[in-house]
Design an enzyme around this catalytic site. Structure first.
Site, mmCIF file in Angstrom:
data_model
loop_
_atom_site.group_PDB
_atom_site.id
_atom_site.type_symbol
_atom_site.label_atom_id
_atom_site.label_comp_id
_atom_site.label_asym_id
_atom_site.label_seq_id
_atom_site.Cartn_x
_atom_site.Cartn_y
_atom_site.Cartn_z
ATOM 1 N N ASP A 413 -24.734 -58.368 -30.078
ATOM 2 C CA ASP A 413 -25.391 -57.453 -30.414
ATOM 3 C C ASP A 413 -25.532 -56.019 -29.488
ATOM 4 O OD1 ASP A 413 -26.561 -55.699 -32.436
ATOM 5 O OD2 ASP A 413 -28.147 -57.108 -32.353
ATOM 6 N N GLU A 416 -23.830 -50.001 -27.597
ATOM 7 C CA GLU A 416 -23.633 -48.499 -27.918
ATOM 8 C C GLU A 416 -24.346 -47.635 -27.287
ATOM 9 O OE1 GLU A 416 -23.766 -51.351 -31.409
ATOM 10 O OE2 GLU A 416 -25.273 -50.431 -30.128
ATOM 11 N N ASP A 479 -27.074 -52.181 -39.027
ATOM 12 C CA ASP A 479 -28.509 -52.221 -39.765
ATOM 13 C C ASP A 479 -28.426 -51.359 -41.002
ATOM 14 O OD1 ASP A 479 -29.171 -53.597 -37.683
ATOM 15 O OD2 ASP A 479 -30.225 -52.184 -36.406
#
Length: 771
Positions: A413, A416, A479
């Protein structure tokens, strides 16, 4: 970035310089270098004062032309850079008074020497033009400089790609910044930015810059595609097709082909969800609950709180909730499950690993030498510096212990939110590292899995990526909300990503934020289990189907079993993706480029070569979809429809528009209980509308990707002949839509659901059917 003020003016503070003529050129063994002043040269005095662009043309692969342009070439090297295959083919150049003609395979570039311009063509005709103003060096405010490339768009030309983008699928009219951000799925931001776009005219452009690239796609000038980067150099590749599939295949030959994911990864994944409370008892309850309800489960995923809060990442099980992690993983694996755990590349200040990482220089630093930290996500967190080989080893060693404990995969995960006011161990340029960091992060984890578990077992579940990241599958969409709108935006993102060279894509079934209604959850379940990879996951609520309603359980069981039975087909598509780069889950334009109605479709897709999927996005259960020309047969009902038309039909929760194209031999497995089994044993070959004169080859691979059998199906007149390369195993032939035949050369004929099914015994090399 926009540099003009309407069609006639330049924005205040900017000055655009573009080449006027080819003043001189140099032909070397494998490149052509042009020297192009930004003014016409009428006499010797014109060679004084003013910029000149140096342009190098080369052919790294057949049907690919690389364009490199510099204003100043004296800049010190900046890195990292994308790893791009470069075989540098020998040049084929024709020189005339007016032009230089440069060829690479079927791709031709004509350079106008007298009035500078690039014209790209293939055998079908004109692809695109970069006219005299197309290539430019630009001076901006406060001594900033930029390089720009610009190509003409023809009437009706559509552009796609640029990574996973949730904005409209057709990119014309959009301004896009290639800059990884954690923005969810409801904005113009993207977790996976790829500076590559595909044109409906059968070419693609890859801008070879990992730093921010600004695209104006029919936006600043509606008849131009444009890309710009800060600095003094521009490097891009124009890739010929002529088909979109061939463009994507050549692009992945340049930037890397996807690895072949293990077959078990195609099964159903179940997650603890994010902020829910869970321990071993909860996990066991979920796993046993799926088994008790007959829903085949392949992978169980532990999300963030397998570790204590405030300590991410520490790689240590929260012993309050998981007092015996080794034993727990053993018990779960005895249930024939694979295990995935969540990680990220951040080290919180409270983590027991922080001091070690800080003292040893394993974290990204500020310019003054301090460790860079902030409080967003985890208090006081630092970011692992993957340019430091010792930091890589340290990070991998912690993961290695988890693998030895029984973990099979990692959800990689984040990656970024990477700052640019920092210093890297190897001196990397922060602006170039911002997007590229995701690539390093996933490569570090993927390489370790290959090393410890073997190449055939390596798979991650990644959120961030950039060009080349397709080599480390799989990726999911991030998400999203739990609504039909979010479901549709997720699909747009997935189709943009796979059109950008990524072979596989997944999403949170039912949505991540909030909790879906039972209606949305059931429709999303069908969509999710007809994607390349499938995972139940959410934020604040459990995503087990029985939390929605009893029918959701039945829907989950139905589509999970369907997907498992399709593994001989799906895994063959995966093997092809590994060889060619053509994605498993693909947009309609990729499969049907000759059909103009497919150019804008973003609510349906092809799952492999032969199956069309159109999820349902409304409470009424109305499927609205388009079938290209030909006969199409519904996979579940056997209904046959003539294509070339739009259709609206109502579907219950156990169906959706799911059609097989004509002239297809669809291999269906003998098991619906798991994704890994002997795909060749008792395989059913479903024949759909086989055409006269057809001679079709249908490979069947095993669950390692190796060829297990190959069937050749030919039709001549009223006879269908089936030739098996290996006859040691029995198989079945199902004639879809045919309820009567004359005879068969061997085997037992069974009537079922309006179709003819023939049990063909082992040791049958050649088998014939008389219709």
């Amino acid at each position: 970035m926009k540099f003009t003020d309407g069609n006639w003016l330049v924005r205040e503070g900017y000055q655009i310089h573009f080449p006027r003529v080819v003043y001189d050129y140099r032909v070397e063994d494998k490149s052509l270098t042009l020297f192009t002043p930004c003014k016409y040269i009428n006499h010797r005095g014109d060679t004084l004062d003013g910029p000149l662009l140096t342009i190098k043309l080369s052919a790294p692969l057949e049907d690919v032309i690389r364009v490199q342009a510099w204003h100043y070439q004296g800049e010190k090297p900046k890195y990292p850079n994308y790893t791009v295959a470069d075989q540098e083919k020998a040049l084929n150049i024709d020189d005339t008074n007016e032009s230089l003609i440069f060829s690479s395979g079927g791709l031709k570039l004509t350079v106008n020497k007298e009035h500078f311009q690039f014209v790209f063509e293939n055998a079908a005709g004109l692809l695109t033009v970069s006219d005299q103003k197309g290539l430019a060096w630009i001076e901006g405010p406060e001594e900033t400089t930029y390089m720009r490339g610009q190509h003409k768009l023809t009437v009706g030309e559509h552009l796609y790609g640029l990574g996973e983008r949730f904005t409209p699928f057709v990119k014309n009219g959009q301004s896009v910044e290639i800059w990884n951000e954690d923005g969810g799925t409801s904005s113009e931001q993207s977790y996976k930015n790829v500076p590559f776009y595909l044109s409906s005219k059968g070419y693609g452009i890859f801008v070879n810059h990992p730093e921010k690239v600004s695209f104006e796609l029919g936006s600043e000038l509606v008849s131009r595609s444009q890309f710009s980067v800060p600095g003094e150099k521009l490097d891009y590749y124009l890739i010929n097709g002529p088909t979109p599939k061939e463009v994507v295949s050549r692009y992945t030959a340049l930037t890397g082909r996807p690895a072949l994911p293990p077959a078990w990864s195609f099964g159903l994944w179940l997650s603890t969800s994010f902020t829910t409370n869970y321990n071993e008892e909860t996990v066991t309850h979920f796993v046993d609950g799926m088994a008790d309800r007959g829903i085949p489960l392949s992978v169980f995923h532990f999300d963030c709180f397998w570790m204590e809060g405030f300590e991410w990442t520490n790689f240590i099980w929260d012993r309050n909730n998981f007092p015996d992690p080794e034993g727990m993983l053993t018990r779960l694996k005895e249930k024939d499950l694979k295990i995935c755990v969540w990680i990220n590349p951040y080290i919180a200040q409270k983590s027991p690993l922080f001091d070690e990482a800080h003292e040893n220089g394993y974290l990204i630093k500020k310019p003054n030498g301090d460790t860079w930290q902030w409080d967003r996500w985890q208090a006081g967190m630092g970011i692992v510096d993957f340019t430091n080989p010792e930091a890589v080893k340290w990070f991998q060693d912690h993961l290695r212990k988890l693998i030895e404990m029984g973990v099979d995969s990692f959800k990689t995960d984040f990656g970024e939110r990477i700052p640019t006011d920092v210093v890297y161990y190897d001196g990397s340029t922060p602006e170039k590292m911002h997007n590229y960091y995701a690539h390093l992060y996933n490569q570090v984890v993927f390489d370790l899995l290959k090393e410890v578990k073997g190449e055939e077992e390596a798979v991650v579940f990644a959120r961030s990526a950039t060009a080349g990241g397709q080599q480390f599958p799989v990726h999911w969409g991030g998400d999203c909300d739990s609504t039909y709108e979010a479901m549709a935006e997720s699909l747009r993102g997935g189709l943009s990503l796979t059109t950008s060279g990524f072979g596989y894509w997944s999403h949170d079934i039912g949505g991540f934020e909030n909790t879906a209604s039972p209606d949305v959850f059931k429709r999303w379940t069908a969509f999710g289990l007809l994607s390349s990879h499938s995972r139940f996951h959410g934020s604040s609520s459990y995503r087990v189907p029985w939390n929605f309603d009893d029918e959701a359980v039945d829907v989950a069981r139905h589509f999970t079993k369907l997907k498992n039975s399709l593994m001989p087909y799906l895994y063959r598509q995966a093997v092809e993706n590994n060889k060619t780069g053509v994605p498993v889950m693909r947009s309609m334009i990729l499969e049907f480029p000759e059909d103009p109605l497919c150019e804008t479709l973003d609510r349906q897709y092809m799952l492999g070569d032969d199956i069309l999927v159109s999820p349902i996005f409304n409470e009424e259960g109305i499927g609205s979809f388009y079938l290209p020309k030909g006969k199409w047969t519904h996979l579940l009902t056997g209904e046959t429809i003539d294509g070339g038309t739009w259709i609206k039909e109502k579907y219950d929760y156990f169906s959706l528009p799911l059609f097989v194209r004509e002239n297809t031999v669809l291999p269906v497995g003998n098991s619906d209980q798991k994704p890994v089994y002997d795909y060749a044993d008792s395989v059913t070959l479903k024949l759909y509308q086989i055409a006269e004169g057809a001679n079709l080859k249908t490979p069947v691979v095993d669950y390692t990707g190796k060829l297990a059998n190959e069937f050749t199906i030919a039709k001549k007149g009223d006879t269908i002949t089936v030739l098996a390369a290996h006859s040691d195993k029995s198989y079945r032939i199902e004639l879809v839509g045919i309820d009567a035949i004359q005879s068969v050369s061997a085997g037992e004929v069974v009537h079922q659901n309006g179709n003819i099914i023939i049990e063909v015994p082992a040791q049958t090399d050649t088998f014939t059917i008389s219709l």
